[in-house]
Design a protein around this motif. Structure first.
Motif, PDB file in Angstrom:
ATOM      1  N   GLY A 192      -0.899   2.217   5.694  1.00 48.12           N
ATOM      2  CA  GLY A 192      -0.043   2.793   4.658  1.00 48.12           C
ATOM      3  C   GLY A 192       1.097   3.622   5.222  1.00 48.12           C
ATOM      4  O   GLY A 192       1.784   4.339   4.478  1.00 48.12           O
ATOM      5  N   ILE A 244      -8.791  -0.022  -6.498  1.00 47.26           N
ATOM      6  CA  ILE A 244      -9.868  -0.916  -6.079  1.00 47.26           C
ATOM      7  C   ILE A 244     -11.207  -0.398  -6.584  1.00 47.26           C
ATOM      8  O   ILE A 244     -12.026  -1.162  -7.120  1.00 47.26           O
ATOM      9  CB  ILE A 244      -9.864  -1.060  -4.543  1.00 47.26           C
ATOM     10  CG1 ILE A 244      -8.608  -1.812  -4.099  1.00 47.26           C
ATOM     11  CG2 ILE A 244     -11.121  -1.787  -4.064  1.00 47.26           C
ATOM     12  CD1 ILE A 244      -8.365  -1.781  -2.604  1.00 47.26           C
ATOM     13  N   SER A 262      -3.994   6.125  -6.213  1.00 41.77           N
ATOM     14  CA  SER A 262      -3.801   5.451  -4.931  1.00 41.77           C
ATOM     15  C   SER A 262      -4.332   4.034  -5.059  1.00 41.77           C
ATOM     16  O   SER A 262      -5.074   3.710  -6.001  1.00 41.77           O
ATOM     17  CB  SER A 262      -4.544   6.177  -3.811  1.00 41.77           C
ATOM     18  OG  SER A 262      -5.950   6.075  -4.011  1.00 41.77           O
ATOM     19  N   LEU A 263      -3.973   3.187  -4.113  1.00 40.23           N
ATOM     20  CA  LEU A 263      -4.508   1.832  -4.090  1.00 40.23           C
ATOM     21  C   LEU A 263      -6.026   1.864  -3.941  1.00 40.23           C
ATOM     22  O   LEU A 263      -6.739   1.076  -4.575  1.00 40.23           O
ATOM     23  CB  LEU A 263      -3.875   1.040  -2.938  1.00 40.23           C
ATOM     24  CG  LEU A 263      -4.392  -0.379  -2.709  1.00 40.23           C
ATOM     25  CD1 LEU A 263      -4.306  -1.229  -3.968  1.00 40.23           C
ATOM     26  CD2 LEU A 263      -3.637  -1.037  -1.552  1.00 40.23           C
ATOM     27  N   GLU A 264      -6.530   2.781  -3.133  1.00 41.15           N
ATOM     28  CA  GLU A 264      -7.982   2.925  -2.977  1.00 41.15           C
ATOM     29  C   GLU A 264      -8.639   3.218  -4.323  1.00 41.15           C
ATOM     30  O   GLU A 264      -9.698   2.659  -4.655  1.00 41.15           O
ATOM     31  CB  GLU A 264      -8.292   4.043  -1.979  1.00 41.15           C
ATOM     32  CG  GLU A 264      -9.780   4.240  -1.709  1.00 41.15           C
ATOM     33  CD  GLU A 264     -10.038   5.358  -0.722  1.00 41.15           C
ATOM     34  OE1 GLU A 264     -11.147   5.389  -0.150  1.00 41.15           O
ATOM     35  OE2 GLU A 264      -9.142   6.203  -0.520  1.00 41.15           O
ATOM     36  N   ASN A 305       1.113   3.527  -3.382  1.00 43.74           N
ATOM     37  CA  ASN A 305       0.593   4.891  -3.262  1.00 43.74           C
ATOM     38  C   ASN A 305       1.665   5.920  -3.631  1.00 43.74           C
ATOM     39  O   ASN A 305       1.380   6.928  -4.291  1.00 43.74           O
ATOM     40  CB  ASN A 305       0.081   5.158  -1.852  1.00 43.74           C
ATOM     41  CG  ASN A 305      -1.279   4.542  -1.601  1.00 43.74           C
ATOM     42  OD1 ASN A 305      -1.952   4.078  -2.514  1.00 43.74           O
ATOM     43  ND2 ASN A 305      -1.695   4.514  -0.335  1.00 43.74           N
ATOM     44  N   SER A 320      -4.518  -5.427   1.481  1.00 41.62           N
ATOM     45  CA  SER A 320      -3.466  -4.446   1.698  1.00 41.62           C
ATOM     46  C   SER A 320      -4.034  -3.069   2.010  1.00 41.62           C
ATOM     47  O   SER A 320      -3.502  -2.346   2.864  1.00 41.62           O
ATOM     48  CB  SER A 320      -2.559  -4.357   0.467  1.00 41.62           C
ATOM     49  OG  SER A 320      -1.515  -3.438   0.676  1.00 41.62           O
ATOM     50  N   GLU A 321      -5.123  -2.706   1.362  1.00 40.69           N
ATOM     51  CA  GLU A 321      -5.730  -1.392   1.592  1.00 40.69           C
ATOM     52  C   GLU A 321      -6.198  -1.229   3.035  1.00 40.69           C
ATOM     53  O   GLU A 321      -6.258  -0.115   3.568  1.00 40.69           O
ATOM     54  CB  GLU A 321      -6.907  -1.189   0.631  1.00 40.69           C
ATOM     55  CG  GLU A 321      -7.740   0.065   0.840  1.00 40.69           C
ATOM     56  CD  GLU A 321      -6.935   1.364   0.735  1.00 40.69           C
ATOM     57  OE1 GLU A 321      -7.364   2.363   1.337  1.00 40.69           O
ATOM     58  OE2 GLU A 321      -5.879   1.377   0.056  1.00 40.69           O
ATOM     59  N   GLU A 322      -6.469  -2.325   3.719  1.00 39.13           N
ATOM     60  CA  GLU A 322      -6.927  -2.265   5.114  1.00 39.13           C
ATOM     61  C   GLU A 322      -5.833  -1.798   6.075  1.00 39.13           C
ATOM     62  O   GLU A 322      -6.109  -1.482   7.227  1.00 39.13           O
ATOM     63  CB  GLU A 322      -7.447  -3.639   5.550  1.00 39.13           C
ATOM     64  CG  GLU A 322      -8.741  -4.045   4.846  1.00 39.13           C
ATOM     65  CD  GLU A 322      -9.102  -5.507   5.085  1.00 39.13           C
ATOM     66  OE1 GLU A 322      -8.266  -6.232   5.678  1.00 39.13           O
ATOM     67  OE2 GLU A 322     -10.198  -5.932   4.666  1.00 39.13           O
ATOM     68  N   LYS A 327       0.824  -1.207   0.000  1.00 37.43           N
ATOM     69  CA  LYS A 327       0.000   0.000   0.000  1.00 37.43           C
ATOM     70  C   LYS A 327       0.859   1.258   0.000  1.00 37.43           C
ATOM     71  O   LYS A 327       0.644   2.179  -0.807  1.00 37.43           O
ATOM     72  CB  LYS A 327      -0.947   0.009   1.197  1.00 37.43           C
ATOM     73  CG  LYS A 327      -1.839   1.255   1.244  1.00 37.43           C
ATOM     74  CD  LYS A 327      -2.821   1.206   2.405  1.00 37.43           C
ATOM     75  CE  LYS A 327      -3.703   2.445   2.425  1.00 37.43           C
ATOM     76  NZ  LYS A 327      -4.717   2.393   3.511  1.00 37.43           N
TER      77      LYS A 327
END
Length: 501
Positions: free
Chosen positions: A381, A355, A350-352, A336, A376-378, A332
């Protein structure tokens, strides 16, 4: 002339191509043309190439003219090389890590790797398909599959044999003689596995030997680029072109006085007479008879050539239950950092965003889901979680002090021997240590389609050492290669494309 050149170029090594150009027998432009012809002829079967460099022919022409006027730059002058699609190139090719979310992304600058190759005179021929996000997207994703490029197939058995991931396109294209060689990347097994499965030589360097600047990441603790080639000599030539210190990647500062710009002096087959190689039997216990026979045959050859074999070697870390926290947390943060710097009309920063983009384009993007991305997003970061810090410390201690270094020091070894990517690559990856795989034979394993074991798939023999032991590993690998000559070219003319669901 073109048919004759195509016949000659099959399995030709870099030294032969360089000699042919130096003597005027062929030009770089002709090499590019013949590889483009082979790509057009065979890549509809294999699906290894995401895009061709539209400037490749012009670059080759310019290098041919430079050779006439100034002479050759060295080993790679005019040599066509492919790059994995997570390596930035500041040209008319995209860099996407196989994701449709980055399908229109043009890098603002060359990666350090691309810059090094250009300086050496290589022709960057194209970008290769890969397992999307280097495999760090879903636990269910097929090796070699990306939403942008589809599925890459193994030239030794398209639709039947495992192609290996995530540098799948780099491996399959090189094995099929669609370029002189290729660059892959590895976090854990992503060079060694596909090289092994495609009867290639692959080198996963020590972390810090090759800069990661401009490479779409998974985890900075383990990421590295490395060469994939048909011979140890070609891999050594490529490795020398990639190494250099880069102030933007502080890990490379550790390579000062420990790296070389030319690894060809280490192509010493006689070194086997004084090599000491350990056999970590624990990592062989899941091998079937066919693959175990390949290991035993390799050990016998090494003994015959004078190597001292220490068998078995026990590693204190053998029973360690590894976790995936280092990659989970670093992905993450590192991704990012990369995405945030992209400019232009790129839909993700971003990873968010990735997704969300995938969810909005689920029919194209989510054939195999994105559970790993979500996992990973959880994380925060920030790389401050105690679980991450504990895992990173434990990985290093167990893989080094209680793993590779323990075995090497205990028995005064040069290297440990593994089959392909079985066990040893993850150990070396967590340690940040080098490994090299060499064609070791063929076994009726790895079939992914119904119908039984119809094809014998390639299997590599992998040597693992301590930090910056690439010279020693190259000596051992070269000696083994010269003693065995296991590599055979795939029979593409009889292959038919098979769709794999």
């Amino acid at each position: 002339m073109e048919n004759e050149l195509e016949r000659w170029i099959i399995e030709a090594d870099i030294a032969s191509m360089q000699q042919a150009m130096n003597t005027g027998r062929v030009t770089s432009e002709q090499l590019v043309h013949v590889y483009l012809t082979r790509i057009e002829k065979y890549d509809s079967i294999l699906n290894t190439i995401l895009e061709i460099n539209p400037d490749a022919i012009d670059i080759a022409k310019a290098l041919d003219e430079e050779r006439k006027v100034k002479g050759s730059r060295g080993f790679l002058h005019g040599i066509p090389i492919l790059l994995k699609d997570n390596i930035d190139t500041h040209d008319r090719m995209h860099t996407s890590a196989g994701s449709i979310a980055l399908a229109e992304s043009f890098a603002a600058a060359d990666s350090f790797v691309a810059d090094q190759l250009r300086a050496a005179g290589a022709v960057l021929l194209g970008k290769t398909n890969m397992t999307e996000w280097a495999g760090y997207m879903s636990g269910d994703i097929w090796a070699g599959y990306s939403s942008r490029g589809g599925l890459t197939l193994n030239p030794y058995g398209p639709g039947e044999l495992f192609v290996g991931g995530s540098s799948s396109g780099s491996a399959a294209a090189t094995a099929a003689n669609l370029a002189a060689a290729a660059i892959g990347t590895e976090t854990s097994g992503s060079i060694i596995s596909p090289a092994s499965q495609n009867s290639l030589v692959g080198i996963k360097p020590t972390i810090g030997l090759v800069s990661r600047t401009g490479i779409i990441p998974i985890a900075h603790s383990q990421d590295t680029a490395g060469p994939m080639a048909r011979t140890v000599s070609d891999a050594a030539i490529l490795l020398g072109a990639l190494t250099n210190m880069d102030e933007r990647d502080v890990e490379t500062l550790a390579s000062k006085r420990r790296s070389f710009q030319d690894y060809t002096p280490f192509l010493d087959a006689n070194y086997l007479q004084k090599a000491r190689i350990g056999i970590p039997r624990f990592y062989y216990h899941e091998l079937d008879k066919a693959r175990l026979d390949i290991v035993e045959a390799a050990i016998a050859v090494l003994k015959q050539k004078g190597a001292t074999i220490v068998d078995p070697v026990v590693l204190p870390c053998e029973q360690t239950p590894w976790d995936g926290n280092v990659m989970r947390y670093e992905f993450k943060k590192d991704l990012n950092d990369y995405l945030s710097k992209l400019s232009g009309k790129i839909p993700v920063h971003s990873l968010e965003d990735v997704i969300a983009y995938n969810e909005a384009h689920a029919n194209q993007a989510l054939k195999y889901g994105q559970g790993t991305l979500i996992w990973s997003e959880e994380t925060s970061g920030t790389l401050t979680e105690q679980a991450y810090l504990d895992s990173k410390k434990r990985d290093k201690e167990m893989s080094c002090e209680q793993g590779i270094d323990h075995a090497l020091k205990e028995h005064q070894l040069d290297a440990l021997l593994f089959l392909g990517a079985e066990g040893g690559t993850d150990l070396a990856a967590r340690a940040g240590y080098p490994s090299i795989t060499v064609p070791g034979g063929y076994a009726a394993t790895g079939i992914i389609a119904p119908g039984g074991y119809t094809t014998k798939g390639p299997q590599g023999i992998t040597f693992v050492g301590t930090a910056f032991s690439e010279p020693t590993l190259i000596k051992i690998a070269y000696g083994f290669e010269q003693a065995t000559k296991h590599r055979i070219q795939p029979e593409l003319a009889t292959a038919a494309k098979i769709e794999v669901e």
